[in-house]
Structures are given as C-alpha cells and as structure tokens.
Design a protein around this motif. Structure first.
Motif, PDB file in Angstrom:
ATOM      1  N   GLN A   7      -7.445   1.402   9.995  1.00 32.36           N
ATOM      2  CA  GLN A   7      -6.796   1.839  11.072  1.00 32.36           C
ATOM      3  C   GLN A   7      -6.207   3.165  10.628  1.00 32.36           C
ATOM      4  O   GLN A   7      -6.126   4.038  11.492  1.00 32.36           O
ATOM      5  CB  GLN A   7      -5.617   0.768  11.665  1.00 32.36           C
ATOM      6  N   LEU A   8      -5.550   3.354   9.668  1.00 31.94           N
ATOM      7  CA  LEU A   8      -5.113   4.663   9.248  1.00 31.94           C
ATOM      8  C   LEU A   8      -6.271   5.632   8.921  1.00 31.94           C
ATOM      9  O   LEU A   8      -5.658   6.885   9.366  1.00 31.94           O
ATOM     10  CB  LEU A   8      -4.656   4.386   7.734  1.00 31.94           C
ATOM     11  N   LYS A   9      -7.303   5.581   8.685  1.00 34.46           N
ATOM     12  CA  LYS A   9      -8.329   6.465   8.566  1.00 34.46           C
ATOM     13  C   LYS A   9      -8.693   6.704  10.077  1.00 34.46           C
ATOM     14  O   LYS A   9      -8.793   8.058  10.328  1.00 34.46           O
ATOM     15  CB  LYS A   9      -9.608   5.923   8.061  1.00 34.46           C
ATOM     16  N   LYS A  10      -8.703   6.030  11.032  1.00 36.12           N
ATOM     17  CA  LYS A  10      -8.867   6.207  12.397  1.00 36.12           C
ATOM     18  C   LYS A  10      -7.724   7.219  12.928  1.00 36.12           C
ATOM     19  O   LYS A  10      -8.051   7.920  13.758  1.00 36.12           O
ATOM     20  CB  LYS A  10      -8.830   4.884  13.175  1.00 36.12           C
ATOM     21  N   ARG A  29      -5.425  15.481   4.667  1.00 34.25           N
ATOM     22  CA  ARG A  29      -6.338  14.442   3.906  1.00 34.25           C
ATOM     23  C   ARG A  29      -5.459  13.228   3.699  1.00 34.25           C
ATOM     24  O   ARG A  29      -4.149  13.240   3.431  1.00 34.25           O
ATOM     25  CB  ARG A  29      -6.796  15.039   2.627  1.00 34.25           C
ATOM     26  N   LEU A  30      -5.989  11.947   3.619  1.00 32.84           N
ATOM     27  CA  LEU A  30      -5.463  10.781   3.591  1.00 32.84           C
ATOM     28  C   LEU A  30      -5.801  10.357   2.031  1.00 32.84           C
ATOM     29  O   LEU A  30      -6.841  10.156   1.612  1.00 32.84           O
ATOM     30  CB  LEU A  30      -6.144   9.835   4.700  1.00 32.84           C
ATOM     31  N   GLU A  31      -4.784   9.707   1.310  1.00 30.79           N
ATOM     32  CA  GLU A  31      -4.994   9.140   0.135  1.00 30.79           C
ATOM     33  C   GLU A  31      -4.387   7.859   0.425  1.00 30.79           C
ATOM     34  O   GLU A  31      -3.051   7.730   0.364  1.00 30.79           O
ATOM     35  CB  GLU A  31      -4.381   9.759  -1.042  1.00 30.79           C
ATOM     36  N   ILE A  32      -4.827   6.864  -0.104  1.00 31.07           N
ATOM     37  CA  ILE A  32      -4.393   5.322   0.088  1.00 31.07           C
ATOM     38  C   ILE A  32      -4.663   4.869  -1.188  1.00 31.07           C
ATOM     39  O   ILE A  32      -5.652   4.809  -1.741  1.00 31.07           O
ATOM     40  CB  ILE A  32      -5.365   4.508   1.118  1.00 31.07           C
ATOM     41  N   GLU A  33      -3.340   4.236  -1.802  1.00 33.58           N
ATOM     42  CA  GLU A  33      -3.396   3.367  -3.017  1.00 33.58           C
ATOM     43  C   GLU A  33      -2.847   2.000  -2.799  1.00 33.58           C
ATOM     44  O   GLU A  33      -1.872   1.815  -2.262  1.00 33.58           O
ATOM     45  CB  GLU A  33      -2.460   3.886  -4.076  1.00 33.58           C
ATOM     46  N   GLU A  34      -3.756   1.155  -3.289  1.00 30.59           N
ATOM     47  CA  GLU A  34      -3.595  -0.382  -2.791  1.00 30.59           C
ATOM     48  C   GLU A  34      -2.351  -0.780  -3.776  1.00 30.59           C
ATOM     49  O   GLU A  34      -2.616  -0.316  -5.092  1.00 30.59           O
ATOM     50  CB  GLU A  34      -4.660  -1.196  -2.868  1.00 30.59           C
ATOM     51  N   MET A  74       0.722  -0.997  -0.048  1.00 29.41           N
ATOM     52  CA  MET A  74       0.045  -0.040  -0.041  1.00 29.41           C
ATOM     53  C   MET A  74       0.915   1.401   0.033  1.00 29.41           C
ATOM     54  O   MET A  74       1.881   1.266   0.665  1.00 29.41           O
ATOM     55  CB  MET A  74      -0.721   0.088   1.392  1.00 29.41           C
ATOM     56  N   GLU A  75       0.372   2.461  -0.597  1.00 27.78           N
ATOM     57  CA  GLU A  75       1.058   3.387  -0.642  1.00 27.78           C
ATOM     58  C   GLU A  75       0.062   4.503  -0.090  1.00 27.78           C
ATOM     59  O   GLU A  75      -1.153   4.759  -0.069  1.00 27.78           O
ATOM     60  CB  GLU A  75       1.428   3.980  -2.236  1.00 27.78           C
ATOM     61  N   VAL A  76       0.545   5.234   0.883  1.00 26.68           N
ATOM     62  CA  VAL A  76      -0.276   6.158   1.669  1.00 26.68           C
ATOM     63  C   VAL A  76       0.185   7.678   1.582  1.00 26.68           C
ATOM     64  O   VAL A  76       1.427   7.951   1.790  1.00 26.68           O
ATOM     65  CB  VAL A  76      -0.341   5.848   3.113  1.00 26.68           C
TER      66      VAL A  76
END
Ligand code: BES
Ligand code: ZN
Length: 457
Positions: A345-348, A355-360, A201-203
């Motif tokens: 968990q990262l969102k929490k 702002r959080l961006e998550i790329e699987e 994952m890339e965050v």
C-alpha cells in the motif's frame, strides 16, 4: 506454607531495597550506549539468583545475554515450570518529564518510581522473592522451577527465540508463568488469556540530496515531509478503520460470549479519559474502548521525524522524512503478512519525485488461550487469596513476543499473571510499581507453586 508467607512479610523492607538496587541499573536494550549496562544488569541478576540459592547462569548471545536460574536439583520427578521475565527496559526519554530521575528509584505514595519498575523488573522480582522464601525457610517446593530472564524483550526477543530451540530439552515444562501484564485495579487481580501481536516497520521518504533553501527551491520539488504525511493520512479512515487492503481479512471475529465478558470488566469512560489526559476517545466504530485496545488490530505511528526540530525557524525543504510504525495484530493475523500488505500500500501511495525505503522491524504473533483449564483455575484461586478480591480474566493489547514461541517450541501455555496497574506509566515518563502489588505478587507466587503442581500432576 505459613513460614514462607511469614518470611515474605518479615523481609519486605529488604526486598524493596534490593529492587531499588536492581532498578538503578540502566538496562536499556534499544540503545547501544547502554550495552555495557545491559551486561552488568545480567551479571547482577545472576549474582542475585545465586545469593537466594538458585543455580544461575549467564548465556552470551549475538546481542544481549540471557539469564537462567534453576531451583536446586533433587531426586524424583515433579512438575517443571518456567518463570519468564525481562531485565531490559524501554528508553527513559523524554528525561525532563520525570519527577525523579529514571534510574534513581524513589519511593512516593507507596510506589517505587523508576524506568523498569513495573515493566518488568519489579514483577519478576516478586517471583524471585517467593522462591527465596521457600529456599531460605527450608520449605519444600512441590515443583522444579527455571527462571528465564532475558535482555531483549523490548526489542523483539530474537536471541531468546534461538536459545529456546537450542535448549529445548532443559526448558521443557508444564507451564510458563509470566508477570508482565496488568490488572484493572488492586481490587481486580487478573489472569490474561490473550495478547496482541505486533508488526513493526520504519519508512523513509527521500527527496533532494540535501536540505534545500525553501525560498529558492520550494514549490518546484516534492517535499518529503509533505509526501509522507499525505501517505500516512490515508492509512486510517474517519471511522478508525485501517485503510490497507486486506488488513482485516484474517481477523477472527469476537464471539458474542467474549463481548459480553468484556462488558463485565470495570470501566468508566470519564475515569479512562482522565487517566490518559484526553478530552475525547477515538477508535474503530462499532467496538468498545476495551475491545479497541485489547482485541482489535491497529496501526500506530510511534515516531515521525523530518527537517529542522531545533530552536526557532529554519526555512528548508528537508531531504528526507521518516516514520516508525507498528501494527498491533490479533488472531489470525500474521506479522509477516501484515508487513507485506502495508508495504504494498505504501508503494502504491508514494508520489513521484521521492524515493521510498522500507525497513522491516520486529514481529510477534498474537496469543490466545482458553482460560478454563485446571491451571487457569489454580491461578485464579491464588490471585483471589493473595489480593483478597475476586479476579477477572481479560485480553490485553500489549505484546510479549516469546509467548507464542513457548507454545510452538516447548508446547507450553503461559499463565499471564500481571501486576501492573493502569497508571503505572509503562513506556512513559514516571513509570512506577505499586509496592502493594509487589508484596501481594510475591505472596501470590508463593501460593501458586503448590496449587499449580497439584493442578499439573
Ligand atoms: N510488558 C509489556 C507487554 C504488556 C504490557 C502486555 C501491558 C500487556 C499489558 C512488554 O514489556 C512490552 O512492552 N512489549 C512490547 C513488545 C514489542 C517491543 C515487540 C510491546 O508490547 O510493545
Ligand atoms: Zn515493555
């Protein structure tokens, strides 16, 4: 058999020269600037396979080509085995840490140094040389062989997963043979019976619209680098446990028998620390280092970037911060489920103001097979003969994404007969492949086919 082994002995020098030619091609699958080199490498493999007498073909895919090469068709039914390998390599960076350039193979102390030397060009090349020896000496192979050599292993093998399903009929086989793992030492040839899977994952944490003057604005806005660091710091506790709720729920416990087997493997903490250049080890409490690195799940930061990284100082609040994470997973964890738990968990954890961006990223399932069947016994026998030492059986921490697909799509188990030594520097600067492992590997491969054919019929 003797003419085959003699042939391997006689042509050692040429084999090394050819391997060096192969290693000169910079087939870095992750970097688009090397896409042409990757294609050229596939062509090189096809031409080489044809030159040694195999029927070879390059298959275009959505990304990097796949090469298949088969032994000449003969009438009659025999066991069919696949030999899997990958011609793609990891990025060579950091370049300044190489003692000789990564794509200028150099022989030192009985080893060839180059990116891809052991992972994986040298290892599958040993199998190609064994088959060449059969074909060029006119010695009958007791089986049919298909080499599948792909160009995306280091980036997740997506194209090969599709290809397997498309070519299911042609690729149906009794067993897959893979040399893309390791052995504890030249005196401990190894059969690997389990691999960890992986979930990537890339965050990215985004703050202000641009880098800001840290004197003028610092203190009044969330700093993305700080926010991400604080989030990441909570993902592992002091005891080395991954602090993501649910992370361990599906983990299969290690049996007492297995833990006893691990204790029999050669291991010295002092030598291990020296090999890695660390002054102390760290891992999940309650498990040995061998267990921690081969049979327990992990979460690792693979790369962490934010702000100014050039010379001198630059006083800014960076606009963003990014981390590349991979979890290694074990039976019965699933990559998709682990990514979901981590995302949650990262969102929490993400604080207000960014702002959080998550790329699987890519995923691979863990692999575990019983090392007790007739084919495993045959493999252990030829390892013993080729290396002159009693082989060990082990679990390894790395991943080969396609292995579980071979099982799912073709119904075939894989025999993992790795030739890499612990100091071969896979994925690191100064990767090497020991030439004794190369030549013994070719002899092991030559002996394998009769033994495996007998075990499979
Ligand atoms: N050859 C390795 C896998 C390996 C190395 C297994 C040593 C056991 C012992 C392979 O090329 C590799 O690096 N695989 C990647 C897969 C990932 C990119 C999906 C890995 O494990 O990081
Ligand atoms: Zn690799």
């Amino acid at each position: 058999m003797q003419p085959v082994l003699d042939y391997l002995q006689t042509h050692r020098g040429r084999f090394v020269d050819e391997l060096c030619e192969y290693l000169r091609l910079p087939s870095v699958s992750a970097q688009s600037k090397h896409a042409k080199d990757v294609r050229a490498t596939a062509d090189w493999v096809v031409n080489h396979c044809r030159a040694i007498g195999l029927k070879a073909k390059k298959h275009a895919t959505d990304f990097h080509p796949i090469v298949t090469a088969t032994t000449p068709k003969r009438p009659g039914r025999r066991p069919h085995f696949l030999v899997y390998g990958h011609y793609d390599v990891q990025p060579p960076e950091p370049l300044h840490e190489w003692n000789s350039p990564p794509f200028e193979p150099t022989i030192r102390n009985g080893a060839v140094y180059a990116r891809g030397a052991t992972d994986n060009k040298g290892q599958h090349f040993a199998h190609l040389k064994a088959v060449e020896a059969f074909l060029k000496t006119g010695t009958e192979l007791p089986c049919d062989l298909t080499f599948v050599i792909e160009g995306e292993e280091e980036v997740g093998s997506e194209s090969l997963m599709k290809f397997l399903r498309q070519k299911k009929r042609e690729l149906e086989c009794d067993t897959v043979v893979v040399s893309d793992t390791g052995m504890p030492s030249k005196k401990h040839p190894a059969l690997t019976y389990a691999l960890r899977g992986v979930a990537a994952m890339e965050v990215t944490v985004r703050g202000p619209k641009a880098d800001l003057h840290s004197g003028i604005y610092g203190g009044s806005v969330q700093n993305p680098a700080m926010a991400l660091s604080q989030m990441l710091a909570t993902l592992r506790d002091k005891k080395g446990r991954i602090a993501v709720p649910g992370f361990y729920d599906k983990v299969q416990k290690l049996s007492a028998h297995e833990r006893k087997q691990f204790k029999r493997l050669p291991y010295s903490e002092t030598a291990y620390k020296k090999l890695l250049g660390v002054n102390g080890l760290f891992g999940e409490a309650g498990f040995t280092a061998i267990e921690q690195r081969s049979a327990r799940p992990t979460l690792e930061i693979n790369g962490l970037t934010s702000g100014y990284q050039g010379e001198g100082s630059k006083t800014i609040v960076p606009a963003w911060a990014r981390v590349k994470i991979t979890c290694r997973i074990v039976p019965n964890q699933q990559p998709g489920e682990i990514l979901l738990l981590l995302k949650k968990q990262l969102k929490k954890l993400c604080p207000p103001g960014v702002r959080l961006e998550i790329e699987e990223g890519h995923g691979a399932e863990p692999y575990l097979v019983s090392p007790t069947g007739p084919q495993a016994r045959a493999a252990l026998g030829v390892l013993r003969e080729a290396f002159g030492h009693e082989p060990v059986i082990l679990r390894e921490g790395g991943s080969i994404p396609i292995i579980t697909e071979f099982k799912k799509v073709l119904g075939a188990d894989s025999l993992l007969l790795g030739l890499a030594l612990p100091d071969d520097n896979l994925h690191s600067p100064n990767e090497k492949f020991d030439l004794t492992c190369f030549h013994n590997g070719a002899a092991m491969s030559a002996r394998l086919w009769p033994a495996l054919a007998a075990a499979s019929s």
